[in-house]
Design an enzyme around this catalytic site. Structure first.
Site, mmCIF file in Angstrom:
data_model
loop_
_atom_site.group_PDB
_atom_site.id
_atom_site.type_symbol
_atom_site.label_atom_id
_atom_site.label_comp_id
_atom_site.label_asym_id
_atom_site.label_seq_id
_atom_site.Cartn_x
_atom_site.Cartn_y
_atom_site.Cartn_z
ATOM 1 N N PHE A 34 0.732 -1.266 0.012
ATOM 2 C CA PHE A 34 0.120 0.153 -0.135
ATOM 3 C C PHE A 34 0.894 1.392 0.092
ATOM 4 O O PHE A 34 1.862 1.179 0.813
ATOM 5 C CB PHE A 34 -0.959 0.113 1.402
ATOM 6 C CG PHE A 34 -2.068 -1.077 1.169
ATOM 7 C CD1 PHE A 34 -3.297 -0.730 0.840
ATOM 8 C CD2 PHE A 34 -1.649 -2.213 1.744
ATOM 9 C CE1 PHE A 34 -4.237 -1.525 0.851
ATOM 10 C CE2 PHE A 34 -2.818 -3.149 1.973
ATOM 11 C CZ PHE A 34 -4.041 -2.698 1.433
ATOM 12 N N ASP A 35 0.372 2.200 -0.660
ATOM 13 C CA ASP A 35 0.917 3.745 -0.694
ATOM 14 C C ASP A 35 0.444 3.915 0.612
ATOM 15 O O ASP A 35 -0.574 3.687 1.018
ATOM 16 C CB ASP A 35 0.552 4.228 -1.811
ATOM 17 C CG ASP A 35 0.935 5.745 -1.638
ATOM 18 O OD1 ASP A 35 1.927 6.051 -1.628
ATOM 19 O OD2 ASP A 35 -0.131 6.530 -1.841
ATOM 20 N N LYS A 36 1.249 5.179 1.212
ATOM 21 C CA LYS A 36 0.409 5.647 2.363
ATOM 22 C C LYS A 36 -0.183 6.746 2.265
ATOM 23 O O LYS A 36 -1.559 6.668 2.498
ATOM 24 C CB LYS A 36 1.661 6.091 3.451
ATOM 25 C CG LYS A 36 1.169 6.640 4.924
ATOM 26 C CD LYS A 36 2.204 7.005 5.792
ATOM 27 C CE LYS A 36 3.213 8.302 5.393
ATOM 28 N NZ LYS A 36 2.257 9.691 5.767
ATOM 29 N N THR A 37 0.202 7.871 1.938
ATOM 30 C CA THR A 37 -0.600 9.257 1.918
ATOM 31 C C THR A 37 -1.732 9.022 0.662
ATOM 32 O O THR A 37 -1.375 8.898 -0.384
ATOM 33 C CB THR A 37 0.386 10.231 1.427
ATOM 34 O OG1 THR A 37 1.559 10.179 2.628
ATOM 35 C CG2 THR A 37 -0.460 11.746 1.428
ATOM 36 N N VAL A 233 -1.793 -1.125 -4.069
ATOM 37 C CA VAL A 233 -2.750 -0.167 -3.834
ATOM 38 C C VAL A 233 -2.228 1.322 -3.890
ATOM 39 O O VAL A 233 -1.451 1.516 -2.772
ATOM 40 C CB VAL A 233 -3.598 -0.558 -2.819
ATOM 41 C CG1 VAL A 233 -5.116 0.387 -2.935
ATOM 42 C CG2 VAL A 233 -4.035 -2.026 -2.858
#
Ligand code: ADP
Ligand code: MG
Length: 339
Positions: A34-37, A233
């Site tokens: 997953f990407d964070k922001t 994602v």
């Protein structure tokens, strides 16, 4: 038939899966990155603090930062613009804006060059100082993302930006683990300390921080080599190369960049993390459905072969059985529409 039903069911829920091959591959996913922001977090950040460097004032920091960010697409920019509006700052126009991926951006405001971004960017531009590092550490330790502002090559201040995890984030990750997904990782361009604070609250142990867009793609390649089929994602901001490198790129929210939605294998119309789990569950149900249909058809044909050898099968029985079998296979496939 099963695939068409599943793709239709998914589309109705705002999950666009680009074809049957992607759907079947989704069933084999072992690792999700997953990407964070904007992905695990709301991406609707707010400014929690603002410090000024000697000889400069709040208005100056906010004016320059908000002017520049009004040209950027980054969620950090939105937070800064809202903060300036809240403090009734008249924001001048910025020209020649240029995003510096994974770092910040630069533009000309009121005739002066303005630079806005993280500590790394400021170090690279030779604008580092003890004061700057102290602010960076203080903010990061609180889980805040530091955003520095320089006007005409002089650091004038820093903003602390905070992002909250989405409400559904922890629950969605738990559901993914319950599905037997072996590895969940977080990739981010954010500072390691701030990133770990978010990851810890979500129970993610594999955090890769300080990544530029290209580094995110490398991280995806590494995870993929280690764990097998990988889904990434992201929201399309600074993670398009990673989405493209993943076996399955899942782009969240049409608000993400158009380019990311185009290269994505799965596009989620809304910013809803539970849809990731849904897509994987649906793909597995589809594969099971296809297998069941094949097994059923083969069993029926086998039974007929035996009857034919024994001489008890008639042509009409064969026709009826074949018709019936087709109908049963179709009915079974259509059940996926309700998934
Ligand atoms: P993430 O991986 O968390 O989505 P990005 O790769 O988009 O983060 O950005 C990485 C870092 O670069 C941010 O945490 C921020 O410090 C800095 N940054 C990027 N774009 C901007 C911007 N427009 N304004 C300020 N800082 C920015
Ligand atoms: Mg992002």
């Amino acid at each position: 038939m099963s695939i068409v039903s599943a793709l239709a069911a998914a589309a109705r829920k705002g999950v666009l899966i680009k074809g049957g091959a992607r759907l079947e591959q989704l069933a084999t996913v072992r690792c999700v990155a997953f990407d964070k922001t904007g992905t695990l977090t709301k991406g609707r950040l707010h400014v929690a603090d603002l410090v000024t460097f000697a000889g400069h004032n709040r208005d100056e920091v906010l004016r320059a930062a908000a002017a520049l960010e009004s040209r950027s697409e980054h969620p950090i920019g939105q937070a800064i613009i809202r903060k300036a509006a809240l403090e009734n700052i008249a924001v001048p126009a910025a020209v020649g804006f240029q995003a510096i991926p994974g770092r910040g951006g630069e533009a000309i405001v009121d005739g002066s060059p303005v630079l806005v971004g993280n500590g790394r960017l400021f170090q690279e531009r030779g604008l580092g100082s003890e004061e700057l590092t102290a602010v960076e550490n203080e903010f990061s330790n609180r889980g805040w993302t530091p955003v520095f502002v320089a006007v005409a090559g002089v650091p004038v201040g820093a903003l602390a930006v905070v992002d909250e995890p989405r409400e559904a984030a922890a629950e969605s990750l738990q559901m993914l683990r319950a599905l037997g997904i072996e590895k969940i990782a977080m990739l981010t361009g954010d500072h390691a300390v701030a990133a770990r604070a978010v990851a810890a609250s979500l129970g993610i142990d594999d955090v890769r921080a300080d990544l530029l867009p290209a580094d995110k793609a490398d991280a995806v390649a590494q995870l993929r080599a280690k764990y097998g089929t990988l889904a990434m994602v992201g929201d399309g901001v600074n993670d398009a190369p990673a989405l493209a490198t993943a076996d399955i790129g899942i782009a969240m929210g049409v608000a993400g960049s158009a380019a990311a939605l185009e290269t994505a294998d799965v596009a989620l119309m809304a910013d809803e993390l539970p849809k990731v789990t849904y897509a994987i569950r649906l793909s597995r149900a589809t594969v099971r459905n296809i297998r069941a249909n094949i097994a059923f058809s083969l069993a029926l044909k086998g039974a007929f072969l035996v009857m034919a050898i024994l001489g008890v099968a008639t042509l009409w029985m064969a026709v009826a059985a074949d018709m019936g079998a087709s109908l049963i296979v179709i009915a079974n496939a259509l059940r996926l529409l309700r998934e």
